[in-house]
Write a protein that holds these residues in place. Structure first.
Motif, PDB file in Angstrom:
ATOM      1  N   THR A 337       0.823  -1.154  -0.043  1.00 47.22           N
ATOM      2  CA  THR A 337      -0.176  -0.146   0.307  1.00 47.22           C
ATOM      3  C   THR A 337       1.027   1.445   0.257  1.00 47.22           C
ATOM      4  O   THR A 337       2.755   1.078  -0.075  1.00 47.22           O
ATOM      5  CB  THR A 337      -0.648   0.145   1.306  1.00 47.22           C
ATOM      6  N   ASN A 338      -0.039   2.362   0.062  1.00 48.63           N
ATOM      7  CA  ASN A 338       1.213   3.408  -0.220  1.00 48.63           C
ATOM      8  C   ASN A 338       0.143   4.375   0.912  1.00 48.63           C
ATOM      9  O   ASN A 338       0.558   5.425   0.363  1.00 48.63           O
ATOM     10  CB  ASN A 338       1.137   3.801  -1.347  1.00 48.63           C
ATOM     11  N   LEU A 339      -0.043   4.241   2.202  1.00 50.60           N
ATOM     12  CA  LEU A 339      -0.345   5.421   2.710  1.00 50.60           C
ATOM     13  C   LEU A 339       0.776   6.231   3.300  1.00 50.60           C
ATOM     14  O   LEU A 339       1.559   6.024   3.431  1.00 50.60           O
ATOM     15  CB  LEU A 339      -0.850   4.086   4.222  1.00 50.60           C
ATOM     16  N   ARG A 340       0.129   7.503   3.326  1.00 53.10           N
ATOM     17  CA  ARG A 340       1.278   8.801   3.661  1.00 53.10           C
ATOM     18  C   ARG A 340       1.284   8.829   4.625  1.00 53.10           C
ATOM     19  O   ARG A 340       2.187   9.154   5.265  1.00 53.10           O
ATOM     20  CB  ARG A 340       0.696  10.136   2.824  1.00 53.10           C
ATOM     21  N   GLY A 341       0.834   8.615   5.562  1.00 57.10           N
ATOM     22  CA  GLY A 341       0.801   9.330   7.606  1.00 57.10           C
ATOM     23  C   GLY A 341      -0.802   9.003   7.944  1.00 57.10           C
ATOM     24  O   GLY A 341      -1.905   8.042   7.697  1.00 57.10           O
ATOM     25  N   VAL A 342      -0.635   9.296   8.973  1.00 57.62           N
ATOM     26  CA  VAL A 342      -2.282  10.336   9.919  1.00 57.62           C
ATOM     27  C   VAL A 342      -1.743  11.396   9.892  1.00 57.62           C
ATOM     28  O   VAL A 342      -1.236  11.895   9.963  1.00 57.62           O
ATOM     29  CB  VAL A 342      -2.409   9.517  11.202  1.00 57.62           C
ATOM     30  N   ASP A 343      -2.785  11.864   9.968  1.00 53.92           N
ATOM     31  CA  ASP A 343      -3.916  13.291   9.971  1.00 53.92           C
ATOM     32  C   ASP A 343      -3.566  13.760  11.299  1.00 53.92           C
ATOM     33  O   ASP A 343      -3.977  13.231  12.841  1.00 53.92           O
ATOM     34  CB  ASP A 343      -5.346  13.967   9.506  1.00 53.92           C
ATOM     35  N   ALA A 344      -3.964  15.428  11.607  1.00 54.88           N
ATOM     36  CA  ALA A 344      -3.665  15.732  12.753  1.00 54.88           C
ATOM     37  C   ALA A 344      -4.033  15.308  13.402  1.00 54.88           C
ATOM     38  O   ALA A 344      -4.277  15.116  15.205  1.00 54.88           O
ATOM     39  CB  ALA A 344      -4.065  17.338  12.847  1.00 54.88           C
ATOM     40  N   GLU A 345      -5.957  15.392  13.049  1.00 56.59           N
ATOM     41  CA  GLU A 345      -6.874  14.873  14.473  1.00 56.59           C
ATOM     42  C   GLU A 345      -6.228  12.941  14.696  1.00 56.59           C
ATOM     43  O   GLU A 345      -6.467  12.903  16.101  1.00 56.59           O
ATOM     44  CB  GLU A 345      -7.836  14.013  14.042  1.00 56.59           C
ATOM     45  N   ALA A 346      -6.110  12.163  14.232  1.00 59.27           N
ATOM     46  CA  ALA A 346      -5.497  11.262  14.545  1.00 59.27           C
ATOM     47  C   ALA A 346      -5.046  11.110  15.558  1.00 59.27           C
ATOM     48  O   ALA A 346      -4.378  10.011  16.639  1.00 59.27           O
ATOM     49  CB  ALA A 346      -5.582  10.443  13.244  1.00 59.27           C
ATOM     50  N   ARG A 347      -3.673  11.446  15.086  1.00 59.51           N
ATOM     51  CA  ARG A 347      -1.951  11.566  15.728  1.00 59.51           C
ATOM     52  C   ARG A 347      -2.616  11.987  17.042  1.00 59.51           C
ATOM     53  O   ARG A 347      -2.260  11.538  18.144  1.00 59.51           O
ATOM     54  CB  ARG A 347      -1.762  12.860  14.913  1.00 59.51           C
ATOM     55  N   LYS A 348      -3.663  13.562  17.082  1.00 55.53           N
ATOM     56  CA  LYS A 348      -3.566  13.763  18.672  1.00 55.53           C
ATOM     57  C   LYS A 348      -4.146  12.648  19.274  1.00 55.53           C
ATOM     58  O   LYS A 348      -3.489  11.945  20.627  1.00 55.53           O
ATOM     59  CB  LYS A 348      -4.631  14.673  18.190  1.00 55.53           C
ATOM     60  N   LEU A 349      -5.002  11.521  19.196  1.00 55.35           N
ATOM     61  CA  LEU A 349      -6.366  10.579  19.593  1.00 55.35           C
ATOM     62  C   LEU A 349      -5.174   9.477  19.849  1.00 55.35           C
ATOM     63  O   LEU A 349      -4.790   9.335  21.346  1.00 55.35           O
ATOM     64  CB  LEU A 349      -7.169  10.021  18.869  1.00 55.35           C
ATOM     65  N   LEU A 350      -3.838   9.634  18.665  1.00 54.48           N
ATOM     66  CA  LEU A 350      -2.804   7.986  19.641  1.00 54.48           C
ATOM     67  C   LEU A 350      -2.059   8.900  20.667  1.00 54.48           C
ATOM     68  O   LEU A 350      -1.781   7.661  20.864  1.00 54.48           O
ATOM     69  CB  LEU A 350      -1.983   8.397  18.338  1.00 54.48           C
ATOM     70  N   ILE A 351      -2.303  10.230  20.607  1.00 56.55           N
ATOM     71  CA  ILE A 351      -0.466   9.978  21.630  1.00 56.55           C
ATOM     72  C   ILE A 351      -1.403  10.509  22.875  1.00 56.55           C
ATOM     73  O   ILE A 351      -0.489   9.910  23.341  1.00 56.55           O
ATOM     74  CB  ILE A 351      -0.406  12.156  20.813  1.00 56.55           C
ATOM     75  N   GLU A 352      -2.775  10.967  22.730  1.00 56.95           N
ATOM     76  CA  GLU A 352      -3.348  11.337  24.077  1.00 56.95           C
ATOM     77  C   GLU A 352      -3.814   9.500  25.110  1.00 56.95           C
ATOM     78  O   GLU A 352      -4.332   9.544  26.133  1.00 56.95           O
ATOM     79  CB  GLU A 352      -4.889  11.510  24.161  1.00 56.95           C
ATOM     80  N   TYR A 353      -4.300   8.337  23.593  1.00 52.60           N
ATOM     81  CA  TYR A 353      -4.365   7.891  24.972  1.00 52.60           C
ATOM     82  C   TYR A 353      -3.664   6.606  25.405  1.00 52.60           C
ATOM     83  O   TYR A 353      -2.352   7.031  24.896  1.00 52.60           O
ATOM     84  CB  TYR A 353      -4.711   6.899  23.204  1.00 52.60           C
ATOM     85  N   SER A 354      -3.727   5.991  26.552  1.00 49.54           N
ATOM     86  CA  SER A 354      -3.181   5.390  27.582  1.00 49.54           C
ATOM     87  C   SER A 354      -1.787   4.007  27.074  1.00 49.54           C
ATOM     88  O   SER A 354      -1.561   3.634  27.767  1.00 49.54           O
ATOM     89  CB  SER A 354      -3.603   5.094  29.158  1.00 49.54           C
ATOM     90  N   TRP A 355      -2.845   3.715  25.836  1.00 49.68           N
ATOM     91  CA  TRP A 355      -2.038   2.236  25.911  1.00 49.68           C
ATOM     92  C   TRP A 355      -1.694   1.202  26.802  1.00 49.68           C
ATOM     93  O   TRP A 355      -0.210   0.738  27.175  1.00 49.68           O
ATOM     94  CB  TRP A 355      -0.471   2.596  24.874  1.00 49.68           C
ATOM     95  N   PRO A 356      -2.820   0.790  27.347  1.00 49.20           N
ATOM     96  CA  PRO A 356      -2.699   0.196  28.622  1.00 49.20           C
ATOM     97  C   PRO A 356      -2.192  -1.323  27.728  1.00 49.20           C
ATOM     98  O   PRO A 356      -1.116  -2.299  28.438  1.00 49.20           O
ATOM     99  CB  PRO A 356      -3.925  -0.777  28.182  1.00 49.20           C
TER     100      PRO A 356
END
Ligand SMILES: Nc1ncnc2c1ncn2[C@@H]1O[C@H](COP(=O)(O)OP(=O)(O)OP(=O)(O)O)[C@@H](O)[C@H]1O
Ligand SMILES: [Mg+2]
Length: 453
Positions: A337-356
């Motif tokens: 595939t050729n996915l370019r990355g994550v958009d700003a909103e998704a990035r924010k969610l990924l960073i805020e989540y606590s990843w148990p």
């Protein structure tokens, strides 16, 4: 930028451009069309291509597309006559650097080349910097730029060659096994086997023969000799994963093995000398397990010579973006595939989540999102609900301006009880123990908070 290839079907234009570029100090070759240009690119190796858009047979756009498809990074500048501006714009969209409308003056072309040159050197610098950062953040298979992890990498590099036992601790999915593999890969044992055994996954009655081996007839099902994992790992490294799950009876035997550096296969009468580097890993707090009598103190001290504690992902958030980019690039190769990355909103969610579930959870989340993705970047919609809705309840409560200690404690209390019950898989006796409250109090609170199991 030194070598320029000029492509135009008009001979006159080729000659004019070639002569003023040569006068300006460039090496120049010319081609009358796309095919001829492609043939020349290999031998000439131009830094930039100046090409007409409209040419019989292969035009400028096709030439550009062919170059891009090959992954070429040569700067392409299109020259377009009045009336073909649309084509020039299309060319820019397809990756051309700039366009020059015809007719043009020599200075315009020289200026555009100068600008392209500046951009090219910036790009090169940028790429070098990125590679530098990547090199610094990478240790064997592990990526991290957090200071705590960098310290662990340093420790690993230092201890790799010593035969000392190391105890690797950390929550599930933080990379304990990768650290163990890195220790092995950095050691002078790296050409010998690395074997990992999950002490929690093998039934107690099989584990002993799995580890130490057995002689034929040692027990009912032992129809032939079996080499144990300790012996299989000779000269290399044995990772005793989830050592906290090791039954007490085997803990005694393991301690003996570590002290004497010999093993005795089941049913054998002689001891076997072994040369194996032992690493141990666990997600449990072994010193607490020791106090609770579930882990032998003498064994704990014997393996805890070199403790390596890997912090959870939520305590090194700077790694999240790095890992996300890494997993996307890796899956792009795997899935073509050729996915370019994550958009700003998704990035924010990924960073805020606590990843148990730590890095493993992040890895699976990205993989799942890439399979579901509808666009060429990941958006919030591609993320699972638990991450989209991951508003930290304690944060929400505090943000409301609440001042009551009693109410706030209740919020925290409920979270801790739910967490303890999840962790103990609903075992209330164990949950009460880790919560450090009485069994009765726990039952009362479960009812009070209407926690259904
Ligand atoms: N720093 C890292 N960089 C890249 N990949 C990582 C990193 N840390 C962990 N991973 C990946 O995350 C996954 C989990 O890592 P690993 O199996 O080493 O964790 P663990 O601590 O042993 O987990 P568990 O306790 O569940 O066994 C693996 O797929 C691993 O490749
Ligand atoms: Mg593991």
């Amino acid at each position: 930028m030194k070598r320029i290839l000029v492509v135009d079907d008009e001979e006159n234009l080729r000659l004019v451009v070639r002569s003023f570029l040569r006068r300006a100090g460039y090496e120049v070759e010319v081609a009358a069309g796309g095919e001829e240009a492609l043939a020349l690119i290999e031998s000439f190796g131009p830094d930039a291509i100046l090409t007409d858009v409209r040419m019989p047979k292969m035009g400028g756009l096709d030439l550009l597309a062919t170059l891009k498809a090959k992954g070429s990074e040569i700067t392409v500048i299109v020259m377009s006559a009045y009336g073909s501006i649309d084509l020039a714009i299309e060319a820019i969209k397809a990756g051309a650097y700039d366009y020059i409308p015809k007719p043009f003056k020599a200075e315009e072309v020289l200026l555009t080349l100068k600008k392209a040159e500046e951009r090219e050197s910036l790009r090169r610098e940028n790429r070098a910097l990125k590679q530098e950062i990547h090199k610094k953040a990478q240790f064997e298979e592990l990526l991290s730029k957090s200071p705590a992890m960098q310290n662990i990498f340093k420790t690993v590099a230092k201890i790799a060659d010593f035969k000392t036992t190391a105890l690797i601790t950390g929550e599930s999915g933080v990379g304990k096994e990768l650290i163990a593999r890195a220790i092995h890969a950095r050691s002078n044992r790296k050409s010998q086997p690395f074997i990992a055994v999950n002490c929690g996954a093998i039934p107690e009655n099989l584990l002993e023969s799995e580890l130490f081996g057995h002689k034929r007839g040692a027990f009912t099902d032992a129809s032939s000799d079996r080499t144990g994992l300790f012996e299989q790992a000779t000269g290399g490294t044995l990772l005793l994963d989830e050592i906290g799950e090791l039954p007490l009876a085997l803990q005694v035997k393991l301690l003996r093995v570590l002290q004497e550096e010999t093993i005795r296969p089941l049913g054998d009468t002689r001891d076997l000398k072994i040369d194996v580097r032992i690493l141990a890993a666990t997600h449990r707090d072994l010193s607490a397990e020791t106090k609770a009598g579930r882990f032998r103190e003498d064994l704990f001290y014997r393996i805890n010579v070199l403790p390596i504690h890997i912090p959870p992902l939520r305590d090194r958030k700077e790694d999240i973006t790095l890992l996300v980019d890494h997993f996307i690039a890796r899956n792009n190769l795997r899935f073509a595939t050729n996915l370019r990355g994550v958009d700003a909103e998704a990035r924010k969610l990924l960073i805020e989540y606590s990843w148990p579930g730590n890095v493993r959870e992040l890895e699976n989340t990205i993989e799942r999102a890439m399979v579901l993705a509808e666009h060429d970047v990941l958006t919030a919609e591609d993320l699972p609900e638990r991450i989209r809705d991951a508003k930290d309840p304690v944060q929400l409560h505090l943000m409301s301006g609440e001042l009551s200690i009693k109410k706030t404690s209740r919020v925290v209390e409920e979270i801790l009880i739910r967490r303890a019950l999840t962790k103990t898989k609903g075992n209330r006796t164990r949950a009460a123990e880790v919560l450090e409250i009485s069994h009765r109090a726990l039952l009362y609170k479960i009812k009070e908070y209407a926690i259904d199991l």
